[in-house]
Write an enzyme that holds these catalytic residues in place. Structure first.
Site, short mmCIF file in Angstrom:
data_model
loop_
_atom_site.label_atom_id
_atom_site.label_comp_id
_atom_site.label_asym_id
_atom_site.label_seq_id
_atom_site.Cartn_x
_atom_site.Cartn_y
_atom_site.Cartn_z
N GLU A 1 -2.40 -9.62 3.35
CA GLU A 1 -3.78 -9.95 2.97
C GLU A 1 -3.76 -10.60 1.59
O GLU A 1 -3.24 -10.01 0.63
CB GLU A 1 -4.64 -8.68 2.91
N ARG B 1 -2.74 -10.74 -4.65
CA ARG B 1 -4.03 -11.07 -5.28
C ARG B 1 -3.87 -12.30 -6.17
O ARG B 1 -2.97 -12.35 -7.00
CB ARG B 1 -4.51 -9.88 -6.11
N LYS C 1 -6.39 5.22 5.34
CA LYS C 1 -7.14 4.13 5.97
C LYS C 1 -7.05 4.22 7.49
O LYS C 1 -8.04 3.99 8.20
CB LYS C 1 -6.62 2.79 5.47
N ASN D 1 -12.66 -9.99 -10.54
CA ASN D 1 -11.57 -9.01 -10.55
C ASN D 1 -11.89 -7.86 -11.49
O ASN D 1 -11.60 -6.70 -11.19
CB ASN D 1 -10.27 -9.71 -10.98
N LYS E 1 0.85 -1.20 0.00
CA LYS E 1 0.00 0.00 0.00
C LYS E 1 0.88 1.24 0.00
O LYS E 1 1.94 1.25 0.64
CB LYS E 1 -0.82 -0.02 1.30
P1 0O2 Z 1 -7.10 -0.78 -1.55
O1 0O2 Z 1 -6.91 0.51 -2.23
O2 0O2 Z 1 -7.46 -1.88 -2.48
O3 0O2 Z 1 -5.97 -1.14 -0.66
P2 0O2 Z 1 -13.15 -3.37 7.40
O4 0O2 Z 1 -13.59 -4.68 7.88
O5 0O2 Z 1 -13.89 -2.91 6.19
O6 0O2 Z 1 -13.12 -2.35 8.48
P3 0O2 Z 1 -10.92 -3.55 5.66
O7 0O2 Z 1 -9.46 -3.56 5.80
O8 0O2 Z 1 -11.48 -2.46 4.78
O9 0O2 Z 1 -11.61 -3.52 7.03
O10 0O2 Z 1 -11.31 -4.97 5.16
P4 0O2 Z 1 -12.03 -5.44 3.88
O11 0O2 Z 1 -13.41 -4.94 3.81
O12 0O2 Z 1 -11.81 -6.90 3.87
O13 0O2 Z 1 -11.25 -4.74 2.65
C1 0O2 Z 1 -9.92 -4.97 2.38
C2 0O2 Z 1 -9.67 -4.72 0.91
O14 0O2 Z 1 -10.64 -5.46 0.12
C3 0O2 Z 1 -9.88 -3.31 0.45
O15 0O2 Z 1 -8.73 -2.56 0.74
C4 0O2 Z 1 -10.10 -3.51 -1.04
O16 0O2 Z 1 -8.91 -3.83 -1.70
C5 0O2 Z 1 -10.98 -4.72 -1.04
N1 0O2 Z 1 -12.39 -4.33 -0.94
C6 0O2 Z 1 -13.20 -4.42 0.12
N2 0O2 Z 1 -14.43 -3.96 -0.15
C7 0O2 Z 1 -14.41 -3.56 -1.43
C8 0O2 Z 1 -15.39 -2.99 -2.32
O17 0O2 Z 1 -16.55 -2.76 -1.97
N3 0O2 Z 1 -14.98 -2.70 -3.60
C9 0O2 Z 1 -13.72 -2.95 -4.04
N4 0O2 Z 1 -13.42 -2.64 -5.31
N5 0O2 Z 1 -12.77 -3.47 -3.22
C10 0O2 Z 1 -13.11 -3.78 -1.95
P5 0O2 Z 1 -8.80 -0.96 0.74
O18 0O2 Z 1 -7.78 -0.45 1.69
O19 0O2 Z 1 -10.21 -0.50 1.01
O20 0O2 Z 1 -8.43 -0.55 -0.70
#
Ligand code: 0O2
Length: 277
Positions: A140, A78, A56, A149, A48
């Protein structure tokens, strides 16, 4: 609060991502080199960016010096699969591995997010060696199909463009698209075995052709040139028939011919040793 030296902080995360990409790519190679279907189709990864980490942390009310402990996806890998069924296979492979310890799992495949997002997430602890000694890094791993995807990449760009406030009419289209992705993955699953058969025979075909050409090239150095030309002409004739069984038979015959030449070319002293042994 201490000064955050981000470059130093992120170095072991970068190492973990690089090592895991090599390992999962090797898993693909191991399957394919044995003529087996690989449940992993593609692997990618990223660390990141600092801006995204700070964003975040702010959103989740995490203090800067707690980021490493509380943010699970500083390092992300991924894994893309062709079919929904492959996802569970990959999950099991990861659970069985001894070089990573699974500490959390989230199943957004069976429990789709309200946004329409689908993917299987695993948080693993992965050990890396650094100048300061060994470190267990949280990574992760997101596992999803090619179709999932496609959807999440588009949706992620829109989230970025609209700063997470995607207008209702676009959100509605994304929801429709998410449903279309579910149908697409289901349709593909229903012809999974046909697609896998087709891919396996194409893989097998290229392996046999590569073996034959390799054999011809080796023979070219040691065998009678006229005979090698005849073998090559015969190969092209059989190749044009487009019949895998004929190619297999030709490859086996060529193996026997090559074996014969190899036996002839063993130096006299080695022959003696072999005979004595
Ligand atoms: P980036 O830019 O990809 O790094 P939470 O439980 O929500 O408080 P967290 O860490 O948000 O905690 O967990 P979650 O929901 O498992 O999400 C982790 C990552 O999954 C996200 O990282 C996204 O990469 C992906 N993701 C989760 N929800 C969505 C969604 O609705 N749409 C898309 N496109 N990706 C999603 P980041 O940091 O949000 O984003």
């Amino acid at each position: 609060m201490e000064i955050q030296l981000w470059r130093e902080i992120l170095t072991p995360y970068d190492l973990a991502v690089k090592e895991l990409i090599v390992k999962f790519e090797h898993l693909i190679y191991e399957h394919r080199s044995r003529g087996m279907y690989s449940p992993v189709e593609q692997v990618s990864g990223r660390v990141k960016t600092v801006a995204s980490i700070l964003d975040k942390a702010q959103k989740k009310n995490i203090a800067v010096d707690e980021i490493e402990e509380k943010l699970m996806d500083i390092a992300g890998v991924r894994i893309i699969c062709q079919f929904v069924e492959d996802i569970q296979k990959v999950v099991e492979i990861i659970r069985r591995r001894t070089d990573m310890e699974v500490i959390a799992e989230r199943d957004y495949i069976n429990h789709m997010k309200d946004s329409g997002y689908r993917s299987y997430h695993m948080i693993v602890l992965y050990e890396v060696q650094t100048l300061e000694g060994s470190r267990k890094i949280k990574v992760e791993i997101q596992i999803r199909t090619l179709a999932m995807n496609f959807w999440s990449t588009i949706e992620h760009s829109l989230q970025y463009k609209y700063k997470k406030n995607i207008p209702d009419h676009i959100r509605e289209k994304l929801t429709n698209a998410a449903n279309a992705i579910i149908s697409l993955d289901n349709e593909m699953s229903s012809v999974r075995s046909e697609i896998m058969d087709a891919q396996n025979s194409s893989l097998l075909h290229s392996r046999i052709v590569a073996d034959i050409l390799n054999n011809i090239q080796n023979l070219y150095r040691i065998a009678n040139q006229r005979e090698v030309h005849k073998i090559q002409d015969e190969f092209y004739r059989i190749y044009e028939l487009n019949d895998i069984d004929q190619l297999k038979r030709f490859s086996r015959e060529l193996d026997i011919i090559s074996e014969g030449y190899r036996a002839q070319s063993v130096p006299a002293e080695d022959m003696e040793l072999n005979l004595k042994g």
